[in-house]
Design a protein around this motif. Structure first.
Motif, PDB file in Angstrom:
ATOM      1  N   TYR A  12      31.747  31.672 -40.266  1.00  0.00           N
ATOM      2  CA  TYR A  12      32.013  30.723 -39.188  1.00  0.00           C
ATOM      3  C   TYR A  12      33.428  30.905 -38.633  1.00  0.00           C
ATOM      4  O   TYR A  12      33.626  31.010 -37.423  1.00  0.00           O
ATOM      5  CB  TYR A  12      31.815  29.293 -39.697  1.00  0.00           C
ATOM      6  CG  TYR A  12      31.968  28.255 -38.624  1.00  0.00           C
ATOM      7  CD1 TYR A  12      30.921  27.963 -37.759  1.00  0.00           C
ATOM      8  CD2 TYR A  12      33.158  27.556 -38.462  1.00  0.00           C
ATOM      9  CE1 TYR A  12      31.056  27.009 -36.759  1.00  0.00           C
ATOM     10  CE2 TYR A  12      33.299  26.603 -37.471  1.00  0.00           C
ATOM     11  CZ  TYR A  12      32.247  26.339 -36.627  1.00  0.00           C
ATOM     12  OH  TYR A  12      32.400  25.395 -35.641  1.00  0.00           O
ATOM     13  N   ASN A  16      34.813  32.328 -34.799  1.00  0.00           N
ATOM     14  CA  ASN A  16      35.746  31.549 -33.988  1.00  0.00           C
ATOM     15  C   ASN A  16      37.081  32.267 -33.822  1.00  0.00           C
ATOM     16  O   ASN A  16      37.679  32.226 -32.752  1.00  0.00           O
ATOM     17  CB  ASN A  16      35.964  30.165 -34.593  1.00  0.00           C
ATOM     18  CG  ASN A  16      34.751  29.273 -34.407  1.00  0.00           C
ATOM     19  OD1 ASN A  16      33.768  29.658 -33.789  1.00  0.00           O
ATOM     20  ND2 ASN A  16      34.810  28.090 -34.964  1.00  0.00           N
ATOM     21  N   ASP A  37      38.295  24.098 -36.528  1.00  0.00           N
ATOM     22  CA  ASP A  37      36.892  23.989 -36.109  1.00  0.00           C
ATOM     23  C   ASP A  37      35.963  23.892 -37.313  1.00  0.00           C
ATOM     24  O   ASP A  37      35.011  23.103 -37.312  1.00  0.00           O
ATOM     25  CB  ASP A  37      36.489  25.197 -35.255  1.00  0.00           C
ATOM     26  CG  ASP A  37      37.149  25.227 -33.892  1.00  0.00           C
ATOM     27  OD1 ASP A  37      37.704  24.193 -33.461  1.00  0.00           O
ATOM     28  OD2 ASP A  37      37.105  26.294 -33.252  1.00  0.00           O
ATOM     29  N   ALA A  38      36.244  24.687 -38.346  1.00  0.00           N
ATOM     30  CA  ALA A  38      35.417  24.652 -39.559  1.00  0.00           C
ATOM     31  C   ALA A  38      35.504  23.290 -40.235  1.00  0.00           C
ATOM     32  O   ALA A  38      34.500  22.757 -40.723  1.00  0.00           O
ATOM     33  CB  ALA A  38      35.847  25.752 -40.525  1.00  0.00           C
ATOM     34  N   ASP A  40      36.059  20.477 -38.741  1.00  0.00           N
ATOM     35  CA  ASP A  40      35.267  19.554 -37.915  1.00  0.00           C
ATOM     36  C   ASP A  40      33.772  19.695 -38.210  1.00  0.00           C
ATOM     37  O   ASP A  40      33.056  18.707 -38.287  1.00  0.00           O
ATOM     38  CB  ASP A  40      35.507  19.810 -36.428  1.00  0.00           C
ATOM     39  CG  ASP A  40      36.856  19.336 -35.950  1.00  0.00           C
ATOM     40  OD1 ASP A  40      37.520  18.538 -36.662  1.00  0.00           O
ATOM     41  OD2 ASP A  40      37.269  19.760 -34.852  1.00  0.00           O
ATOM     42  N   LYS A  41      33.318  20.929 -38.381  1.00  0.00           N
ATOM     43  CA  LYS A  41      31.888  21.170 -38.592  1.00  0.00           C
ATOM     44  C   LYS A  41      31.428  20.824 -40.009  1.00  0.00           C
ATOM     45  O   LYS A  41      30.399  20.179 -40.185  1.00  0.00           O
ATOM     46  CB  LYS A  41      31.549  22.627 -38.297  1.00  0.00           C
ATOM     47  CG  LYS A  41      30.083  22.952 -38.530  1.00  0.00           C
ATOM     48  CD  LYS A  41      29.736  24.361 -38.125  1.00  0.00           C
ATOM     49  CE  LYS A  41      28.304  24.691 -38.449  1.00  0.00           C
ATOM     50  NZ  LYS A  41      27.375  24.369 -37.403  1.00  0.00           N
ATOM     51  N   PHE A  42      32.172  21.263 -41.016  1.00  0.00           N
ATOM     52  CA  PHE A  42      31.727  21.125 -42.399  1.00  0.00           C
ATOM     53  C   PHE A  42      32.374  19.969 -43.142  1.00  0.00           C
ATOM     54  O   PHE A  42      31.918  19.600 -44.218  1.00  0.00           O
ATOM     55  CB  PHE A  42      32.006  22.418 -43.175  1.00  0.00           C
ATOM     56  CG  PHE A  42      31.309  23.626 -42.610  1.00  0.00           C
ATOM     57  CD1 PHE A  42      29.936  23.746 -42.674  1.00  0.00           C
ATOM     58  CD2 PHE A  42      32.040  24.635 -42.004  1.00  0.00           C
ATOM     59  CE1 PHE A  42      29.291  24.857 -42.159  1.00  0.00           C
ATOM     60  CE2 PHE A  42      31.411  25.754 -41.489  1.00  0.00           C
ATOM     61  CZ  PHE A  42      30.032  25.862 -41.558  1.00  0.00           C
TER      62      PHE A  42
END
Length: 75
Positions: A12, A16, A37-38, A40-42
């Protein structure tokens, strides 16, 4: 619930990272944005746990980035 693994995280982040580098950000900024970003996602805790429990993270991260976007890593 599926446990986040180092490979999943680096895949991931690698995607990005390449996108941010393509936008013109330097390696450091692209890396920070990618891990943000990671998170936020995980989830921040999961990302932190994977990082803390990983051996040779630097080598694995550089390898992943070199595979995904070698033009930004290998000079």
């Amino acid at each position: 619930m599926i446990e986040l693994t180092l490979l999943t995280l680096l895949n991931y982040v690698g995607d990005n990272f390449c996108q941010y580098r393509n936008l013109g950000h330097d390696n450091y900024k692209a890396l920070l944005l990618s891990y943000s970003d990671a998170s936020d996602k995980f989830g921040t805790f999961k990302v932190k746990k994977v990082i803390e429990n990983s051996e040779n993270l630097k080598v694995a991260a550089i390898t992943m980035a070199a595979i995904k976007c070698p033009q930004h890593i290998i000079r």
